[in-house]
Write a protein that holds these residues in place. Structure first.
Motif, PDB file in Angstrom:
ATOM      1  N   THR A 189     -30.023  37.684   0.244  1.00 10.45           N
ATOM      2  CA  THR A 189     -29.856  36.235   0.308  1.00 10.45           C
ATOM      3  C   THR A 189     -31.221  35.573   0.076  1.00 10.45           C
ATOM      4  O   THR A 189     -32.146  35.786   0.861  1.00 10.45           O
ATOM      5  N   PRO A 190     -31.324  34.791  -1.004  1.00 12.13           N
ATOM      6  CA  PRO A 190     -32.617  34.167  -1.295  1.00 12.13           C
ATOM      7  C   PRO A 190     -32.807  32.853  -0.537  1.00 12.13           C
ATOM      8  O   PRO A 190     -31.848  32.150  -0.240  1.00 12.13           O
ATOM      9  N   ARG A 191     -34.057  32.577  -0.211  1.00 12.65           N
ATOM     10  CA  ARG A 191     -34.425  31.250   0.306  1.00 12.65           C
ATOM     11  C   ARG A 191     -35.348  30.649  -0.752  1.00 12.65           C
ATOM     12  O   ARG A 191     -36.387  31.217  -1.080  1.00 12.65           O
ATOM     13  N   GLU A 192     -34.949  29.513  -1.284  1.00  4.42           N
ATOM     14  CA  GLU A 192     -35.724  28.859  -2.335  1.00  4.42           C
ATOM     15  C   GLU A 192     -37.060  28.348  -1.780  1.00  4.42           C
ATOM     16  O   GLU A 192     -37.115  27.838  -0.660  1.00  4.42           O
ATOM     17  N   PRO A 193     -38.108  28.465  -2.580  1.00 12.34           N
ATOM     18  CA  PRO A 193     -39.401  27.933  -2.148  1.00 12.34           C
ATOM     19  C   PRO A 193     -39.421  26.406  -2.267  1.00 12.34           C
ATOM     20  O   PRO A 193     -38.713  25.838  -3.099  1.00 12.34           O
ATOM     21  N   VAL A 194     -40.215  25.772  -1.413  1.00 11.19           N
ATOM     22  CA  VAL A 194     -40.374  24.311  -1.451  1.00 11.19           C
ATOM     23  C   VAL A 194     -41.859  24.007  -1.300  1.00 11.19           C
ATOM     24  O   VAL A 194     -42.511  24.519  -0.384  1.00 11.19           O
ATOM     25  N   ALA A 195     -42.365  23.182  -2.206  1.00 14.82           N
ATOM     26  CA  ALA A 195     -43.783  22.806  -2.149  1.00 14.82           C
ATOM     27  C   ALA A 195     -44.070  22.046  -0.856  1.00 14.82           C
ATOM     28  O   ALA A 195     -43.206  21.346  -0.324  1.00 14.82           O
ATOM     29  N   GLY A 196     -45.286  22.189  -0.371  1.00 17.68           N
ATOM     30  CA  GLY A 196     -45.732  21.462   0.809  1.00 17.68           C
ATOM     31  C   GLY A 196     -46.642  20.308   0.408  1.00 17.68           C
ATOM     32  O   GLY A 196     -46.856  20.047  -0.779  1.00 17.68           O
ATOM     33  N   LEU A 197     -47.172  19.643   1.396  1.00 18.09           N
ATOM     34  CA  LEU A 197     -48.045  18.490   1.164  1.00 18.09           C
ATOM     35  C   LEU A 197     -49.105  18.473   2.252  1.00 18.09           C
ATOM     36  O   LEU A 197     -48.789  18.711   3.426  1.00 18.09           O
ATOM     37  N   VAL A 198     -50.344  18.223   1.874  1.00 21.59           N
ATOM     38  CA  VAL A 198     -51.422  18.114   2.855  1.00 21.59           C
ATOM     39  C   VAL A 198     -52.296  16.913   2.532  1.00 21.59           C
ATOM     40  O   VAL A 198     -52.367  16.475   1.381  1.00 21.59           O
ATOM     41  N   VAL A 199     -52.952  16.401   3.560  1.00 20.50           N
ATOM     42  CA  VAL A 199     -53.960  15.368   3.350  1.00 20.50           C
ATOM     43  C   VAL A 199     -55.121  16.039   2.617  1.00 20.50           C
ATOM     44  O   VAL A 199     -55.581  17.111   3.019  1.00 20.50           O
ATOM     45  N   ALA A 200     -55.561  15.424   1.539  1.00 22.08           N
ATOM     46  CA  ALA A 200     -56.727  15.924   0.796  1.00 22.08           C
ATOM     47  C   ALA A 200     -57.968  15.510   1.591  1.00 22.08           C
ATOM     48  O   ALA A 200     -58.415  14.374   1.523  1.00 22.08           O
ATOM     49  N   ARG A 201     -58.479  16.435   2.392  1.00 20.39           N
ATOM     50  CA  ARG A 201     -59.505  16.119   3.393  1.00 20.39           C
ATOM     51  C   ARG A 201     -60.763  15.490   2.806  1.00 20.39           C
ATOM     52  O   ARG A 201     -61.252  14.492   3.327  1.00 20.39           O
TER      53      ARG A 201
END
Length: 186
Positions: free
Chosen positions: A113-125
């Motif tokens: 059973t695959p789990r699709e990847p999802v991009a994350g987000l971060v504050v560009a420090r």
């Protein structure tokens, strides 16, 4: 001709010093972050600001007015306590950052059973630190929090390939686990 050194210093002092306690406002989507300069480790350095604007070379009113109005080549000089600034940025990140979801294959009931990847987000420090420092004293307008997308290590195409080349063949036939002298067929 320019203004006298004392008049130029007084003009810059009068224009910027009253703003030293003004909060810096950052926004992201509908979130607003109000930062007290002291909490971010920011302190205005009047003498260095005047020197940087040409106070040692020129008391040209254009240079001094530019420093006061924010239309300048030299931003107001700041003493920055970087650990405090980074702490404030970290707190903002707690409200904005979205953890990346990596691709994964699990085998419930021996079925891949695959789990699709999802991009994350971060504050560009680094960009956030620059935005905070450059907006301090020179703008009352909110500043957008700079962010960066964090891509998963494996994309959807890589996940599909892993399913086809590894996961599905792994369960296509009987699987036998051998532990010591004993073996179990799954």
């Amino acid at each position: 001709s320019g203004m006298s050194p004392s008049a130029a210093r007084a003009a810059v002092d009068q224009a910027l010093t009253p703003k030293v306690g003004n909060e810096i406002v950052l926004t992201y989507d509908k979130k607003e972050f109000r930062i007290k300069p002291a909490d971010a480790g920011l302190a205005f350095d009047l003498d260095r600001s005047i020197d940087d604007a040409g106070g040692q070379r020129s008391w040209n009113p254009k240079d001094m007015v530019g420093l006061v109005l924010g239309d300048h080549e030299n931003a107001p000089a700041l003493d920055v306590e970087n650990s405090k600034l980074q702490s404030v940025i970290g707190t903002i990140g707690e409200s904005i950052n979205v953890e990346v979801i990596e691709a994964q294959i699990t085998f419930p009931k021996a079925k891949p059973t695959p789990r699709e990847p999802v991009a994350g987000l971060v504050v560009a420090r680094d960009d956030a630190a620059a935005a905070i420092k450059t907006s301090y004293l020179v703008t009352d307008e909110p500043v957008k929090v700079p962010t960066a997308v964090v891509e998963p290590a494996v994309d959807s195409k890589g996940l599909a390939e892993a399913m086809k080349m590894i996961a599905q063949p792994a369960v296509a036939g009987p699987v036998t686990l051998a532990v010591g002298a004993k073996s179990v067929s799954l």
